[in-house]
Design an enzyme around this catalytic site. Structure first.
Site, PDB file in Angstrom:
ATOM      1  N   ALA A 259      36.629 -22.194  32.272  1.00 56.88           N
ATOM      2  CA  ALA A 259      37.792 -22.258  33.174  1.00 56.88           C
ATOM      3  C   ALA A 259      38.748 -23.340  32.712  1.00 56.88           C
ATOM      4  CB  ALA A 259      37.328 -22.553  34.601  1.00 56.88           C
ATOM      5  N   GLU A 262      40.591 -21.671  28.735  1.00 54.87           N
ATOM      6  CA  GLU A 262      41.235 -20.363  28.505  1.00 54.87           C
ATOM      7  C   GLU A 262      42.563 -20.262  29.276  1.00 54.87           C
ATOM      8  OE1 GLU A 262      39.678 -17.656  26.813  1.00 54.87           O
ATOM      9  OE2 GLU A 262      41.042 -16.040  27.416  1.00 54.87           O
ATOM     10  N   CYS A 369      41.871 -23.691  42.695  1.00 54.03           N
ATOM     11  CA  CYS A 369      41.435 -24.211  41.401  1.00 54.03           C
ATOM     12  C   CYS A 369      41.113 -25.707  41.463  1.00 54.03           C
ATOM     13  CB  CYS A 369      42.536 -23.963  40.373  1.00 54.03           C
ATOM     14  SG  CYS A 369      42.140 -24.673  38.774  1.00 54.03           S
ATOM     15  N   GLU A 378      48.245 -31.495  31.870  1.00 51.16           N
ATOM     16  CA  GLU A 378      48.279 -30.952  30.489  1.00 51.16           C
ATOM     17  C   GLU A 378      49.603 -30.230  30.244  1.00 51.16           C
ATOM     18  OE1 GLU A 378      43.440 -30.143  30.021  1.00 51.16           O
ATOM     19  OE2 GLU A 378      44.758 -28.476  30.436  1.00 51.16           O
TER      20      GLU A 378
HETATM   21  C1  HEM Z   1      46.679 -23.179  34.088  1.00 50.22           C
HETATM   22  C2  HEM Z   1      45.403 -23.354  34.178  1.00 50.22           C
HETATM   23  C3  HEM Z   1      44.538 -22.794  35.270  1.00 50.22           C
HETATM   24  C4  HEM Z   1      44.733 -21.718  36.099  1.00 50.22           C
HETATM   25  C5  HEM Z   1      45.935 -20.798  36.148  1.00 50.22           C
HETATM   26  C6  HEM Z   1      43.570 -21.622  36.951  1.00 50.22           C
HETATM   27  C7  HEM Z   1      43.418 -20.678  37.949  1.00 50.22           C
HETATM   28  C8  HEM Z   1      42.384 -20.665  38.857  1.00 50.22           C
HETATM   29  C9  HEM Z   1      42.296 -19.783  40.005  1.00 50.22           C
HETATM   30  C10 HEM Z   1      43.301 -18.704  40.374  1.00 50.22           C
HETATM   31  C11 HEM Z   1      41.164 -20.087  40.681  1.00 50.22           C
HETATM   32  C12 HEM Z   1      40.713 -19.500  42.035  1.00 50.22           C
HETATM   33  C13 HEM Z   1      39.668 -18.434  41.937  1.00 50.22           C
HETATM   34  C14 HEM Z   1      39.396 -17.739  43.270  1.00 50.22           C
HETATM   35  O1  HEM Z   1      39.938 -18.115  44.301  1.00 50.22           O
HETATM   36  O2  HEM Z   1      38.627 -16.769  43.252  1.00 50.22           O
HETATM   37  C15 HEM Z   1      40.506 -21.145  39.948  1.00 50.22           C
HETATM   38  C16 HEM Z   1      39.289 -21.712  40.286  1.00 50.22           C
HETATM   39  C17 HEM Z   1      38.710 -22.735  39.568  1.00 50.22           C
HETATM   40  N1  HEM Z   1      39.217 -23.402  38.473  1.00 50.22           N
HETATM   41 FE1  HEM Z   1      40.987 -23.081  37.601  1.00 50.22          FE
HETATM   42  N2  HEM Z   1      42.696 -22.621  36.609  1.00 50.22           N
HETATM   43  C18 HEM Z   1      43.251 -23.356  35.594  1.00 50.22           C
HETATM   44  C19 HEM Z   1      42.716 -24.461  34.974  1.00 50.22           C
HETATM   45  C20 HEM Z   1      41.509 -25.040  35.300  1.00 50.22           C
HETATM   46  C21 HEM Z   1      40.956 -26.210  34.682  1.00 50.22           C
HETATM   47  C22 HEM Z   1      41.642 -27.040  33.613  1.00 50.22           C
HETATM   48  C23 HEM Z   1      39.730 -26.420  35.261  1.00 50.22           C
HETATM   49  C24 HEM Z   1      38.698 -27.463  35.005  1.00 50.22           C
HETATM   50  C25 HEM Z   1      38.696 -28.360  34.165  1.00 50.22           C
HETATM   51  C26 HEM Z   1      39.536 -25.387  36.245  1.00 50.22           C
HETATM   52  C27 HEM Z   1      38.436 -25.273  37.054  1.00 50.22           C
HETATM   53  C28 HEM Z   1      38.324 -24.373  38.098  1.00 50.22           C
HETATM   54  C29 HEM Z   1      37.175 -24.340  38.990  1.00 50.22           C
HETATM   55  C30 HEM Z   1      35.946 -25.240  38.917  1.00 50.22           C
HETATM   56  C31 HEM Z   1      37.419 -23.296  39.898  1.00 50.22           C
HETATM   57  C32 HEM Z   1      36.490 -22.813  41.000  1.00 50.22           C
HETATM   58  C33 HEM Z   1      36.859 -23.449  42.294  1.00 50.22           C
HETATM   59  C34 HEM Z   1      36.048 -22.959  43.455  1.00 50.22           C
HETATM   60  O3  HEM Z   1      35.501 -21.849  43.431  1.00 50.22           O
HETATM   61  O4  HEM Z   1      35.945 -23.719  44.404  1.00 50.22           O
HETATM   62  N3  HEM Z   1      40.628 -24.558  36.234  1.00 50.22           N
HETATM   63  N4  HEM Z   1      41.278 -21.497  38.858  1.00 50.22           N
END
Ligand code: HEM
Length: 417
Positions: A259, A262, A369, A378
């Protein structure tokens, strides 16, 4: 007055709206990847709560998506029912049903709390100078070489270096992480070939083997204070036996490493691409670097790196005035919600000064997220520095879009100074 010619509705001028009566994610029209937004506009208009052949629903309106995100009691993130028929008892099933994003409270709450501290704005402020130094290093290389690929030499490197530092993954091992991530996340696409399934399962097993060794090393060598703080926090939670099992530890690490890069890679690549398509907006950014955060938000809205999230109805519910039966799966079409004109005036226009910009690129609600602050840092640092340093930045060939629909990415984009 229109200031540049690359807004998506201008590109489509004169084209009739497609008929989306039979629209299905598993049988997409050939031109969908190039311009999904044309189909989303038609779906919002003709069939905003669109029933597909398998009984699932596609939601393309902003308000409907927000209503689902904000109501976890009625809409489950747990994917066991969805993934059992798709993955069987495979490593892909184990991974995707153990990582926190696909779990409901109380397990989701327990796991999220464990690493939340490392991702607060305060904790991440310390990381910002490191992000700046990394970006400057890649741009030094660009200046020497005169030409780079925006994805492999820039957009991919930053998020991987940052998240690998946080988990203490040594530099020589980082290239492997990308291949594994792509294979594992590829398993989430609406259609999955036998080869892609086998590759995804192999990647989960290899990744677990690798992480077991890394965890053992980190146990023998507790963090040096400069890297690996997230892994250390998770290891401590596992050591007390109650908060995290060993399998949970491994799968949260895999999830974070995937996550954490990518999506950010795609945000950076789209950012560079959109600024090249909209030179007038790039000039505005150069004139006032204070616009960088707004630019990042607009990139996230305009080309959301994650285009689809899913939920399952826990009971019979009404959505946008329409009944949806218990057990039904909904596809929250982030890319469509982010171009809904009821929320975003002139939604097809790329505008780095758009205000307000309450996009759904990071989701909203309890699963929002966890890395959104990190991704925003970033994005801001990378986009502002590349734009300021290379005013003559240009593409020397077309951007090659990836062929996935859940993760909207760019595979390559050749650049010269
Ligand atoms: C532009 C970059 C990113 C986008 C567009 C993005 C998008 C998302 C989205 C849409 C979700 C929600 C999923 C859901 O509700 O089913 C999510 C969850 C998550 N993302 Fe990101 N993400 C990004 C970058 C990152 C980065 C850099 C990290 C960690 C270093 C990260 C860690 C997580 C984690 C741990 C969750 C799960 C949260 C939960 O279920 O409580 N993401 N992300």
């Amino acid at each position: 007055m229109r200031e540049d010619a690359a807004n998506d509705d201008d590109d489509r001028a004169g084209q009739p709206a497609p008929d989306v009566g039979g629209f299905d994610l598993r049988a997409l029209p050939g031109d969908f990847i190039a311009d999904p937004y044309r189909y989303f506009a038609a779906l919002r208009e003709q069939s905003p709560i669109h029933r597909m052949g398998d009984g699932s629903y596609l939601l393309t309106r902003y308000d409907d998506c927000v209503a689902v995100y904000r109501d976890p009691a009625n809409w489950s993130s747990d994917k066991k029912l969805d993934f059992k028929p798709k993955f069987g008892d495979s490593p892909l099933y184990e991974h995707h049903t153990t990582s926190l994003v696909f779990r409901d409270p109380p397990d989701h709450t327990r796991i999220r709390r464990l690493f939340q501290a490392a991702f607060t704005p305060k904790a991440l402020a310390v990381l910002e100078p490191r992000v700046e130094a990394l970006v400057d290093g890649y741009l030094d290389h660009f200046e020497e070489a005169g030409a780079i690929d925006a994805v492999t030499d820039f957009a991919w490197r930053l998020p991987v270096d940052v998240i690998c530092d946080m988990l203490g993954v040594p530099a020589p091992d980082r290239a492997r992480i990308r291949d594994w991530a792509q294979a594992i996340l590829g398993g989430l696409e609406p259609t999955l070939s036998a080869a892609a399934f086998a590759e995804g399962c192999g990647a989960v097993e290899d990744f677990k083997r690798y992480l077991r060794e890394l965890v053992a090393f980190r146990r023998r060598n507790p963090t040096d204070g400069r890297s690996g703080e997230v892994l250390t926090a998770l290891i401590e939670a596992e050591a007390d036996g109650e908060r995290l099992t060993e399998l949970e530890l491994l799968h949260q690490c895999i999830f974070l490493l995937n996550a954490g890069h990518e999506t950010s890679t795609n945000m950076l690549a789209h950012g560079i691409h959109e600024l090249l398509r909209h030179p007038e907006q790039a000039a505005r950014l150069r004139a006032d670097p204070g616009r960088a955060q707004g630019c990042v938000e607009e990139v996230l809205r305009y080309q959301s790196p994650i285009q689809i999230n899913n939920r399952r109805a826990v009971r019979d519910v009404t959505l946008g005035g329409q009944p949806v039966p218990a057990g039904a799966v909904v596809h929250l079409m982030i890319g469509a919600a982010n171009r809904d004109g009821t929320q975003f005036p002139a939604p097809e226009r790329f505008d780095i000064e758009r205000k307000p910009n309450r996009h759904l690129a990071f989701g909203v609600g309890i699963h929002i997220c966890a890395g959104n602050t990190l991704a925003r840092i970033e994005g801001r640092v990378a986009i502002s520095r590349i734009t300021a340093r290379f005013p003559g930045l240009r593409a020397t060939g077309p951007a090659k879009l990836g062929n996935r629909i859940r993760f909207r990415g760019i595979e390559s984009l050749p650049l010269a100074i």
